[in-house]
Scaffold this motif. Structure first.
Motif, PDB file in Angstrom:
ATOM      1  N   UNK A 170      11.812  97.206   0.789  1.00 30.16           N
ATOM      2  CA  UNK A 170      11.590  96.852   0.346  1.00 30.16           C
ATOM      3  C   UNK A 170      11.458  98.056   0.092  1.00 30.16           C
ATOM      4  N   UNK A 171      11.648  98.501  -1.495  1.00 27.62           N
ATOM      5  CA  UNK A 171      12.101 100.133  -2.029  1.00 27.62           C
ATOM      6  C   UNK A 171      10.543 100.596  -3.577  1.00 27.62           C
ATOM      7  N   UNK A 172      10.806 102.084  -3.493  1.00 30.02           N
ATOM      8  CA  UNK A 172      10.241 102.646  -4.324  1.00 30.02           C
ATOM      9  C   UNK A 172      10.806 103.438  -4.774  1.00 30.02           C
ATOM     10  N   UNK A 173      10.679 103.502  -6.432  1.00 30.85           N
ATOM     11  CA  UNK A 173      11.729 104.615  -7.772  1.00 30.85           C
ATOM     12  C   UNK A 173      10.084 105.179  -8.005  1.00 30.85           C
ATOM     13  N   UNK A 174      10.336 106.442  -8.110  1.00 30.42           N
ATOM     14  CA  UNK A 174       9.595 107.956  -8.211  1.00 30.42           C
ATOM     15  C   UNK A 174      10.146 108.396  -9.115  1.00 30.42           C
ATOM     16  N   UNK A 175       9.661 109.155  -9.822  1.00 29.32           N
ATOM     17  CA  UNK A 175       9.755 110.437 -11.064  1.00 29.32           C
ATOM     18  C   UNK A 175       8.851 111.303 -11.432  1.00 29.32           C
ATOM     19  N   UNK A 176       9.142 112.497 -11.362  1.00 34.34           N
ATOM     20  CA  UNK A 176       8.821 113.736 -12.270  1.00 34.34           C
ATOM     21  C   UNK A 176       8.874 114.342 -13.424  1.00 34.34           C
TER      22      UNK A 176
ATOM     23  N   UNK B 245       2.266 125.708 -14.174  1.00 33.56           N
ATOM     24  CA  UNK B 245       3.954 124.068 -13.524  1.00 33.56           C
ATOM     25  C   UNK B 245       2.946 123.600 -14.485  1.00 33.56           C
ATOM     26  N   UNK B 246       3.239 122.427 -15.407  1.00 29.94           N
ATOM     27  CA  UNK B 246       2.466 120.752 -15.545  1.00 29.94           C
ATOM     28  C   UNK B 246       3.278 120.409 -14.953  1.00 29.94           C
ATOM     29  N   UNK B 247       2.997 119.118 -14.657  1.00 27.25           N
ATOM     30  CA  UNK B 247       4.171 118.249 -14.061  1.00 27.25           C
ATOM     31  C   UNK B 247       3.401 116.826 -14.465  1.00 27.25           C
ATOM     32  N   UNK B 248       4.095 115.837 -14.929  1.00 28.95           N
ATOM     33  CA  UNK B 248       4.191 114.319 -15.336  1.00 28.95           C
ATOM     34  C   UNK B 248       4.644 113.232 -14.284  1.00 28.95           C
ATOM     35  N   UNK B 249       3.776 112.593 -13.516  1.00 26.14           N
ATOM     36  CA  UNK B 249       4.556 111.833 -12.626  1.00 26.14           C
ATOM     37  C   UNK B 249       4.467 110.900 -12.451  1.00 26.14           C
ATOM     38  N   UNK B 250       4.945 109.712 -12.130  1.00 24.37           N
ATOM     39  CA  UNK B 250       5.093 108.365 -11.862  1.00 24.37           C
ATOM     40  C   UNK B 250       5.874 107.923 -10.608  1.00 24.37           C
ATOM     41  N   UNK B 251       4.982 107.525  -9.873  1.00 24.29           N
ATOM     42  CA  UNK B 251       4.941 106.563  -8.383  1.00 24.29           C
ATOM     43  C   UNK B 251       4.978 105.300  -8.473  1.00 24.29           C
ATOM     44  N   UNK B 252       5.584 104.688  -7.679  1.00 22.07           N
ATOM     45  CA  UNK B 252       6.476 103.218  -7.528  1.00 22.07           C
ATOM     46  C   UNK B 252       6.436 102.057  -9.048  1.00 22.07           C
ATOM     47  N   UNK B 253       7.286 103.059  -9.876  1.00 23.57           N
ATOM     48  CA  UNK B 253       7.647 102.807 -11.296  1.00 23.57           C
ATOM     49  C   UNK B 253       7.138 101.111 -11.276  1.00 23.57           C
ATOM     50  N   UNK B 254       8.575 100.352 -10.402  1.00 26.69           N
ATOM     51  CA  UNK B 254       8.679  99.027 -10.246  1.00 26.69           C
ATOM     52  C   UNK B 254       7.663  98.292  -9.991  1.00 26.69           C
ATOM     53  N   UNK B 255       6.474  98.763  -9.317  1.00 24.88           N
ATOM     54  CA  UNK B 255       5.211  98.523  -9.425  1.00 24.88           C
ATOM     55  C   UNK B 255       5.546  97.468  -8.163  1.00 24.88           C
ATOM     56  N   UNK B 256       6.460  97.788  -7.071  1.00 26.75           N
ATOM     57  CA  UNK B 256       6.849  96.940  -6.047  1.00 26.75           C
ATOM     58  C   UNK B 256       5.223  96.217  -5.384  1.00 26.75           C
ATOM     59  N   UNK B 257       5.138  95.298  -4.517  1.00 28.54           N
ATOM     60  CA  UNK B 257       3.755  95.243  -3.664  1.00 28.54           C
ATOM     61  C   UNK B 257       4.899  95.392  -2.113  1.00 28.54           C
TER      62      UNK B 257
END
Length: 347
Positions: free
Chosen positions: A286-292, A301-313
């Protein structure tokens, strides 16, 4: 010729109470005490301009006491010496080859008193490693790569087994060192500066694990010869880009997308159960896609982040419980898609 070394002593005391609040107020079940004494010494000696040798040894003494309220007290001590030896060859100012042999150790502990193995042994292993580290293109490309082999490995493996006490839960968690295993594979990493603003970072690895024998205590009860080790992915790959740009006035922008790929992972031992052979529980690749996205200043510092953007189970744990009811079991999923904002202020 020159040398350097270090030494140290570590002592830790930990005491904790295990409580149960099922069906009423919390009830003290047992008290545990752990005392750890560790000492180490290591030294590096430069034999010549090209060769360096490093050696060290660590001593661990872990004493555990357990005082159940409704049962007898238990005590166990786990002691191990862990030597290591490393030889380094500096081919140039920017590259180094090495060979290393070392012993690893993790102390044992207590299972439930009704488990077939009330006190489980320490986990130990012997590892051998060959590797290289190099900086190329005037520092724009940093690389490392190693191959390894692990032998005489006695892994601690947890399974949920039928409870022999009819008054308790139908199953209990039990940890044991059910036999020897081996592992071999390779690991590597690459960091490349594409230009002054963009950097690529990647890491990869392949890990083959295998039990070398059946469970010598209860054949096929926990593991069988040829089984992989739980929680050890066969391969993994990580890739990220880091874009860093100055916005002026001591303010920088950093954007970093990343993807991680994890290979087939074995979680549950194919145990023999009261209702017949159990089933393996395996997570497919499986894969996980992140973005910050970050704004960086001298003070905050201010960081906007998204983890497991493809909603992989994907699974992070699991166990077959068909001895409780045919086809039953449990599993735990990893984190699904999430977003957030982090703020850091430097005083």
């Amino acid at each position: 010729m020159s040398g350097a070394g270090s030494a140290g002593v570590f002592y830790n005391f930990e005491e904790k109470d295990n409580l149960s609040g099922v069906g009423g107020p919390p009830v003290l079940l047992l008290t545990e005490e752990n005392k750890t004494l560790a000492a180490f010494v290591d030294a590096d000696y430069r034999i010549s301009d090209s060769f360096e040798i490093g050696a060290g040894i660590r001593y661990d003494n872990v004493h555990r006491d357990q005082a159940p309220v409704l049962s007898v007290e238990r005590s166990a001590t786990f002691i191990d010496w862990q030597p290591q030896l490393t030889l380094r060859y500096y081919a140039s100012d920017d590259s180094m080859f090495y060979a290393r042999v070392a012993r690893g150790f993790r102390p044992g502990g207590f299972n439930n008193t009704t488990a077939s193995v009330p006190v489980f042994d320490s986990e130990t292993l012997q590892s051998y490693e060959l590797g290289v580290k190099a900086s190329l293109l005037e520092g724009a490309l940093d690389t490392s790569f190693n191959v390894y082999y692990i032998d005489e490995w006695k892994p601690q493996i947890q399974s949920f087994l039928p409870n022999t006490d009819p008054s308790g839960a139908p199953f209990i968690a039990s940890t044991a060192t059910p036999g020897t295993a081996e592992s071999y594979g390779f690991e590597g990493s690459i960091t490349a500066a594409i230009n002054t603003a963009l950097k690529l970072q990647s890491s990869f690895g392949y890990n083959k694990t295998e039990m070398k024998e059946d469970d010598p205590v209860v054949p096929s009860q926990i593991v069988e010869k040829g089984d992989p080790i739980p929680f050890a992915p066969e391969w993994n790959f990580n890739l990220s880009l880091v874009y860093h740009k100055s916005l002026g006035d001591n303010l920088d922008l950093e954007i970093s997308p990343s993807v991680s790929l994890v290979g087939e992972t074995y979680y549950a031992a194919n145990i023999t159960t009261l209702s017949g052979p159990g089933a393996d529980m395996i997570q497919d690749p499986h894969e996980r896609v992140n973005l910050s996205v970050s704004l960086l200043s001298q003070d905050w510092d201010v960081t906007l982040y998204g983890h497991n953007l493809t909603n992989e189970e994907y699974l992070v744990a699991g166990e077959d419980l068909s001895y409780e009811a045919p086809g039953s079991g449990f599993f735990a999923l990893g984190d699904l898609r999430s977003y957030g904002v982090k703020f850091k202020y430097r005083m």
